[in-house]
Motif scaffolding. Structure first.
Motif, PDB file in Angstrom:
ATOM      1  N   SER A   1       0.827  -1.212   0.000  1.00 15.23           N
ATOM      2  CA  SER A   1       0.000   0.000   0.000  1.00 15.23           C
ATOM      3  C   SER A   1       0.860   1.261   0.000  1.00 15.23           C
ATOM      4  CB  SER A   1      -0.929   0.006   1.217  1.00 15.23           C
ATOM      5  OG  SER A   1      -1.793  -1.114   1.194  1.00 15.23           O
ATOM      6  N   PHE A   2       2.000   1.207   0.705  1.00 12.54           N
ATOM      7  CA  PHE A   2       2.911   2.363   0.739  1.00 12.54           C
ATOM      8  C   PHE A   2       3.453   2.658  -0.659  1.00 12.54           C
ATOM      9  CE2 PHE A   2       7.339   3.888   1.029  1.00 12.54           C
ATOM     10  CZ  PHE A   2       7.095   5.133   1.590  1.00 12.54           C
ATOM     11  N   PHE A   3       3.921   1.620  -1.346  1.00  7.70           N
ATOM     12  CA  PHE A   3       4.453   1.834  -2.695  1.00  7.70           C
ATOM     13  C   PHE A   3       3.332   2.230  -3.669  1.00  7.70           C
ATOM     14  CE2 PHE A   3       8.011  -0.719  -1.004  1.00  7.70           C
ATOM     15  CZ  PHE A   3       9.061   0.130  -1.361  1.00  7.70           C
ATOM     16  N   ALA A   4       2.128   1.677  -3.453  1.00  7.57           N
ATOM     17  CA  ALA A   4       0.982   2.064  -4.280  1.00  7.57           C
ATOM     18  C   ALA A   4       0.640   3.534  -4.051  1.00  7.57           C
ATOM     19  CB  ALA A   4      -0.227   1.180  -3.959  1.00  7.57           C
ATOM     20  N   PHE A   5       0.806   4.003  -2.805  1.00  4.08           N
ATOM     21  CA  PHE A   5       0.562   5.408  -2.483  1.00  4.08           C
ATOM     22  C   PHE A   5       1.537   6.310  -3.236  1.00  4.08           C
ATOM     23  CE2 PHE A   5       1.629   9.106   0.190  1.00  4.08           C
ATOM     24  CZ  PHE A   5       0.382   9.722   0.237  1.00  4.08           C
ATOM     25  N   LEU A   6       2.802   5.908  -3.283  1.00  3.20           N
ATOM     26  CA  LEU A   6       3.798   6.685  -4.027  1.00  3.20           C
ATOM     27  C   LEU A   6       3.459   6.713  -5.515  1.00  3.20           C
ATOM     28  CD1 LEU A   6       7.147   5.475  -2.373  1.00  3.20           C
ATOM     29  CD2 LEU A   6       5.838   7.555  -1.875  1.00  3.20           C
ATOM     30  N   ALA A   7       3.044   5.559  -6.054  1.00  4.46           N
ATOM     31  CA  ALA A   7       2.681   5.489  -7.470  1.00  4.46           C
ATOM     32  C   ALA A   7       1.437   6.335  -7.746  1.00  4.46           C
ATOM     33  CB  ALA A   7       2.444   4.035  -7.878  1.00  4.46           C
ATOM     34  N   THR A   8       0.496   6.320  -6.810  1.00  4.27           N
ATOM     35  CA  THR A   8      -0.711   7.143  -6.958  1.00  4.27           C
ATOM     36  C   THR A   8      -0.340   8.622  -7.042  1.00  4.27           C
ATOM     37  OG1 THR A   8      -1.999   5.527  -5.684  1.00  4.27           O
ATOM     38  CG2 THR A   8      -2.953   7.723  -5.946  1.00  4.27           C
ATOM     39  N   GLY A   9       0.577   9.042  -6.171  1.00  3.94           N
ATOM     40  CA  GLY A   9       1.027  10.435  -6.197  1.00  3.94           C
ATOM     41  C   GLY A   9       1.695  10.791  -7.510  1.00  3.94           C
ATOM     42  N   TYR A  10       2.507   9.876  -8.015  1.00  5.80           N
ATOM     43  CA  TYR A  10       3.189  10.128  -9.292  1.00  5.80           C
ATOM     44  C   TYR A  10       2.181  10.326 -10.416  1.00  5.80           C
ATOM     45  CZ  TYR A  10       5.791   9.256 -13.588  1.00  5.80           C
ATOM     46  OH  TYR A  10       6.305   9.359 -14.859  1.00  5.80           O
ATOM     47  N   PHE A  11       1.227   9.406 -10.538  1.00  7.82           N
ATOM     48  CA  PHE A  11       0.259   9.507 -11.636  1.00  7.82           C
ATOM     49  C   PHE A  11      -0.763  10.621 -11.405  1.00  7.82           C
ATOM     50  CE2 PHE A  11       1.777   5.132 -12.381  1.00  7.82           C
ATOM     51  CZ  PHE A  11       2.118   5.262 -13.715  1.00  7.82           C
ATOM     52  N   PHE A  12      -0.956  11.004 -10.138  1.00  9.85           N
ATOM     53  CA  PHE A  12      -1.837  12.140  -9.831  1.00  9.85           C
ATOM     54  C   PHE A  12      -1.323  13.398 -10.512  1.00  9.85           C
ATOM     55  CE2 PHE A  12      -2.752  15.842  -7.136  1.00  9.85           C
ATOM     56  CZ  PHE A  12      -4.138  15.802  -7.093  1.00  9.85           C
ATOM     57  N   PHE A  13      -0.010  13.595 -10.476  1.00 15.62           N
ATOM     58  CA  PHE A  13       0.573  14.804 -11.069  1.00 15.62           C
ATOM     59  C   PHE A  13       0.743  14.687 -12.587  1.00 15.62           C
ATOM     60  CE2 PHE A  13       1.867  15.326  -6.607  1.00 15.62           C
ATOM     61  CZ  PHE A  13       1.410  16.616  -6.402  1.00 15.62           C
ATOM     62  N   GLN A  14       0.401  13.535 -13.148  1.00 19.96           N
ATOM     63  CA  GLN A  14       0.358  13.394 -14.608  1.00 19.96           C
ATOM     64  C   GLN A  14      -1.013  13.792 -15.162  1.00 19.96           C
ATOM     65  OE1 GLN A  14       3.344  12.502 -16.021  1.00 19.96           O
ATOM     66  NE2 GLN A  14       3.980  12.500 -13.864  1.00 19.96           N
ATOM     67  N   LEU A  15      -1.973  13.966 -14.249  1.00 20.78           N
ATOM     68  CA  LEU A  15      -3.326  14.336 -14.662  1.00 20.78           C
ATOM     69  C   LEU A  15      -3.424  15.839 -14.906  1.00 20.78           C
ATOM     70  CD1 LEU A  15      -5.343  12.255 -12.017  1.00 20.78           C
ATOM     71  CD2 LEU A  15      -4.805  11.581 -14.377  1.00 20.78           C
ATOM     72  N   GLU A  16      -4.450  16.224 -15.647  1.00 12.60           N
ATOM     73  CA  GLU A  16      -4.717  17.644 -15.860  1.00 12.60           C
ATOM     74  C   GLU A  16      -5.176  18.281 -14.545  1.00 12.60           C
ATOM     75  OE1 GLU A  16      -4.097  19.259 -18.640  1.00 12.60           O
ATOM     76  OE2 GLU A  16      -3.431  17.414 -19.637  1.00 12.60           O
ATOM     77  N   ARG A  17      -5.037  19.596 -14.455  1.00 11.38           N
ATOM     78  CA  ARG A  17      -5.341  20.286 -13.194  1.00 11.38           C
ATOM     79  C   ARG A  17      -6.793  20.064 -12.761  1.00 11.38           C
ATOM     80  NH1 ARG A  17      -4.617  26.811 -11.987  1.00 11.38           N
ATOM     81  NH2 ARG A  17      -5.304  26.719  -9.805  1.00 11.38           N
ATOM     82  N   THR A  18      -7.725  20.207 -13.694  1.00 13.15           N
ATOM     83  CA  THR A  18      -9.136  20.014 -13.356  1.00 13.15           C
ATOM     84  C   THR A  18      -9.383  18.598 -12.861  1.00 13.15           C
ATOM     85  OG1 THR A  18      -9.760  21.619 -15.070  1.00 13.15           O
ATOM     86  CG2 THR A  18     -11.504  20.185 -14.215  1.00 13.15           C
ATOM     87  N   THR A  19      -8.736  17.630 -13.503  1.00 14.78           N
ATOM     88  CA  THR A  19      -8.905  16.231 -13.114  1.00 14.78           C
ATOM     89  C   THR A  19      -8.406  16.013 -11.693  1.00 14.78           C
ATOM     90  OG1 THR A  19      -8.346  15.732 -15.414  1.00 14.78           O
ATOM     91  CG2 THR A  19      -8.602  13.869 -13.923  1.00 14.78           C
ATOM     92  N   ARG A  20      -7.321  16.691 -11.322  1.00 14.33           N
ATOM     93  CA  ARG A  20      -6.781  16.545  -9.966  1.00 14.33           C
ATOM     94  C   ARG A  20      -7.793  17.021  -8.927  1.00 14.33           C
ATOM     95  NH1 ARG A  20      -1.134  19.615 -10.734  1.00 14.33           N
ATOM     96  NH2 ARG A  20      -0.541  18.675 -12.722  1.00 14.33           N
ATOM     97  N   ILE A  21      -8.479  18.121  -9.244  1.00 15.78           N
ATOM     98  CA  ILE A  21      -9.485  18.659  -8.313  1.00 15.78           C
ATOM     99  C   ILE A  21     -10.607  17.648  -8.113  1.00 15.78           C
ATOM    100  CG2 ILE A  21     -11.201  20.476  -7.960  1.00 15.78           C
ATOM    101  CD1 ILE A  21      -9.325  22.344  -9.560  1.00 15.78           C
ATOM    102  N   ILE A  22     -11.080  17.053  -9.217  1.00 15.02           N
ATOM    103  CA  ILE A  22     -12.138  16.038  -9.128  1.00 15.02           C
ATOM    104  C   ILE A  22     -11.635  14.823  -8.363  1.00 15.02           C
ATOM    105  CG2 ILE A  22     -13.728  14.588 -10.435  1.00 15.02           C
ATOM    106  CD1 ILE A  22     -14.253  17.590 -10.694  1.00 15.02           C
ATOM    107  N   ALA A  23     -10.380  14.446  -8.588  1.00 23.84           N
ATOM    108  CA  ALA A  23      -9.807  13.289  -7.887  1.00 23.84           C
ATOM    109  C   ALA A  23      -9.775  13.539  -6.383  1.00 23.84           C
ATOM    110  CB  ALA A  23      -8.403  13.001  -8.415  1.00 23.84           C
TER     111      ALA A  23
END
Length: 273
Positions: free
Chosen positions: A80-102
């Motif tokens: 889960s810890f490594f998945a959390f890091l991966a989630t953060g990485y791909f979160f910042f690959q999203l568009e700004r509006t998408t991040r807000i919805i996420a």
């Protein structure tokens, strides 16, 4: 054989299987709407599901010290810890509006898990609410996020698919609720607790009929897609009909939850032929 069973249990208990189902539905969205920028939303959904589901499943028990950190649970915590890091990485690959919805869906997950108000239970324990929150989160993550991220026009087809997706997840959750009938707190007021198993199956089958008929409301009806969705509805319906409270957990947590993966896999194979 014992090793394979432990491996399967870890795969299920660590939420990798449910995460793969979410990933498959995001990929389905990419195919249905011809989205090019689908990789980041798909992997964000996959790793975010691992983190979110494990948090929901193990947080309350860990906070009340009812959960001993056995080897398997320690492995899940590390994953889960490594998945959390991966989630953060791909979160910042999203568009700004998408991040807000996420972030909005993250807050909904927290509401589902944590009691925000004194002497109040979390949303997971609000009578009759759980199934709608889970289905809404699945629709949001697997459909709305990729569509918003791609910046495409919200046509009628997006709303039709949203209703279809909600119905499919809703019915799959009904399978879980029937299987868990003996373990669920009566105060949860799940659908089978309120209307009985027989009527739950009838309602679920009726919803699956609507799921198929809605395909005719799409702007253009692709018969291979209609055939595949009919097959998904039939398979889901069979799992619902043959569900009962004495089935093993594998029936729902592995086999029923494999339906989105099977759907995506068949579509992938057919489009490559």
């Amino acid at each position: 054989m014992s090793f394979l069973k432990r491996l399967l249990d870890f795969y299920i208990n660590s939420s990798l299987h449910v995460a793969l189902s979410v990933y498959a539905l995001v990929r389905m969205t990419g195919y249905l709407f011809q989205l090019e920028a689908i990789t980041a939303p798909a992997f964000f959904a996959f790793f975010g599901t691992v983190v979110g589901y494990n948090f929901v499943k193990y947080d309350a028990l860990a906070r009340t010290h009812k959960l001993q950190m056995r080897t398997g649970l320690k492995a899940i915590a590390v994953l889960s810890f490594f998945a959390f890091l991966a989630t953060g990485y791909f979160f910042f690959q999203l568009e700004r509006t998408t991040r807000i919805i996420a972030v909005c869906f993250l807050l909904l997950t927290l509401l589902y898990t944590l009691p925000f108000f004194p002497n109040r239970r979390n949303a997971r324990n609000w009578a009759g609410v759980k199934i709608y929150i889970v289905a809404l989160c699945w629709v949001g993550v697997t459909l709305f996020l990729p569509v918003i991220n791609a910046g495409i026009e919200w046509t009628k087809d997006v709303y039709v698919v949203a209703v279809q997706r909600f119905i499919l997840i809703f019915v799959l959750i009904l399978v879980f609720e029937i299987i868990d009938l003996l373990q669920d707190d009566p105060h949860l007021k799940t659908v089978p607790q309120q209307i009985g198993v027989t009527w739950t199956k009838i309602v679920g089958c009726m919803l699956l009929a609507v799921f198929v008929l809605l395909e005719l409301a799409m702007t253009s009806v692709a018969y291979p897609t209609l055939l595949l969705k009919s097959g998904v509805a039939l398979t889901t319906g069979l799992f619902l009909v043959f569900a009962h409270k004495r089935r093993t957990s594998y029936y729902s947590s592995f086999w029923a939850e494999s339906i989105p993966i099977l759907w995506w896999g068949l579509l992938f194979v057919l489009t490559k032929l």
